[in-house]
Write an enzyme that holds these catalytic residues in place. Sequence first.
Site, PDB file in Angstrom:
ATOM      1  N   ASP A 158      80.933   3.192  45.686  1.00  0.00           N
ATOM      2  CA  ASP A 158      81.023   3.016  44.242  1.00  0.00           C
ATOM      3  C   ASP A 158      81.553   1.618  43.935  1.00  0.00           C
ATOM      4  O   ASP A 158      82.496   1.156  44.577  1.00  0.00           O
ATOM      5  CB  ASP A 158      82.046   4.030  43.682  1.00  0.00           C
TER       6      ASP A 158
ATOM      7  N   LYS B 147      76.826   2.190  44.261  1.00  0.00           N
ATOM      8  CA  LYS B 147      76.550   2.919  43.014  1.00  0.00           C
ATOM      9  C   LYS B 147      77.262   2.202  41.886  1.00  0.00           C
ATOM     10  O   LYS B 147      78.368   1.690  42.074  1.00  0.00           O
ATOM     11  CB  LYS B 147      77.040   4.367  43.103  1.00  0.00           C
TER      12      LYS B 147
ATOM     13  N   ASP C  69      84.796   6.007  43.138  1.00  0.00           N
ATOM     14  CA  ASP C  69      85.993   5.432  42.525  1.00  0.00           C
ATOM     15  C   ASP C  69      86.896   6.543  41.985  1.00  0.00           C
ATOM     16  O   ASP C  69      88.016   6.281  41.548  1.00  0.00           O
ATOM     17  CB  ASP C  69      85.638   4.407  41.434  1.00  0.00           C
ATOM     18  N   SER C  70      86.423   7.803  42.083  1.00  0.00           N
ATOM     19  CA  SER C  70      87.286   8.947  41.779  1.00  0.00           C
ATOM     20  C   SER C  70      88.464   8.991  42.751  1.00  0.00           C
ATOM     21  O   SER C  70      89.414   9.747  42.534  1.00  0.00           O
ATOM     22  CB  SER C  70      86.489  10.249  41.858  1.00  0.00           C
TER      23      SER C  70
ATOM     24  N   GLU D 292      77.776   2.338  37.311  1.00  0.00           N
ATOM     25  CA  GLU D 292      77.575   3.108  36.082  1.00  0.00           C
ATOM     26  C   GLU D 292      76.847   2.268  35.044  1.00  0.00           C
ATOM     27  O   GLU D 292      77.161   1.090  34.867  1.00  0.00           O
ATOM     28  CB  GLU D 292      78.942   3.553  35.516  1.00  0.00           C
TER      29      GLU D 292
ATOM     30  N   GLU E 272      75.745  12.666  35.241  1.00  0.00           N
ATOM     31  CA  GLU E 272      77.059  13.320  35.145  1.00  0.00           C
ATOM     32  C   GLU E 272      77.273  13.884  33.746  1.00  0.00           C
ATOM     33  O   GLU E 272      76.966  13.222  32.741  1.00  0.00           O
ATOM     34  CB  GLU E 272      78.197  12.343  35.493  1.00  0.00           C
TER      35      GLU E 272
HETATM   36  O1  KIV Z   1      83.500   8.543  41.702  1.00  0.00           O
HETATM   37  C1  KIV Z   1      82.886   9.593  41.888  1.00  0.00           C
HETATM   38  O2  KIV Z   1      83.326  10.474  42.638  1.00  0.00           O
HETATM   39  C2  KIV Z   1      81.605   9.761  41.209  1.00  0.00           C
HETATM   40  C3  KIV Z   1      80.866  11.033  41.387  1.00  0.00           C
HETATM   41  C4  KIV Z   1      81.596  12.251  41.199  1.00  0.00           C
HETATM   42  C5  KIV Z   1      79.526  11.038  40.809  1.00  0.00           C
HETATM   43  O3  KIV Z   1      81.162   8.870  40.568  1.00  0.00           O
END
Ligand code: KIV
Length: 274
Positions: A88, A118, A49-50, A120, A187
């Site tokens: 994510d 993934k 989600d980055s 959080e 992280e």
């Molecule tokens: O969204 C992302 O890129 C991340 C990682 C950097 C762990 O969650």
Amino acid sequence: MSKHSTIRRKTVPDIRSRKGGEPIVCLAAYTAPMAQMIDPYTDLILVGDSAANAVHGMDTTIGITLDHMITHGQAVMRGSQRALIVMDMPFGTYEESPEVAFRNACRLMRETGAAAVKLEGGVTMRETIAFLTSRGIPVMAHIGLMPQSVQVTGGYKITGRSKNEWPVLEADARAVEEAGAFAVVLEGMAEPLADKLTSDLAIPTIGIGASATCDGQILVINDLLGMSDWVPKFVKKYADLTHVVDEAVKSWAEDVKSRNFPGTENTYPMRGDD
Ligand code: KIV
């Protein structure tokens, strides 16, 4: 009839079995051409989600939607052949209940073809992780610094610097492992704690700003390539693409202004013609 490739994609059990073994190489990426370039060297590509920051220019990851993520996931799947692709789960798509998380994780997997998700959270996500993993959805957990909680924490702060914080973070790590996560991202975590969790847990730890002893490392590809002016302190830039793009576009602009570029004569055939 579907075309079957002879190239085998890494699986969740492949990644899980790397605990304590050869370090797991992971990158967050969002587009087909980038996935194609990094695929030969990565075990796992996270459609992170980055993308909110790296692609869409948002200040935090809060604004990215499930539909954005699905589009990025489809692109990364098209560009890659070997790496395990993990999607994510964006903010607001899993926190409400295990059922909501299941519905949205199904969309992410069904509409992209990715193998896992993934999310959080530690103890608070225990039930959700157990619900998903027992219903065919592999989950990579993410604890320590959690960017989706930045409005609560007030910033991107390293976790576990004080030993007083350790019991909560250790409980998070135990909770995600017991719930069935196949790996956990640590992280922004103080090195001694990341070291301890890596030796305590039976699942692989994937560090980002954590410790070199983690079972694997993940970085955002844009940071590694120097595609933005600012990168976190722990990132080693392996290239300076901002500079490369600046030079290339400046040269192109100069060529255009001086009419120094090819016309159509002898410049066809196009790609694909012989
Ligand atoms: O969204 C992302 O890129 C991340 C990682 C950097 C762990 O969650």
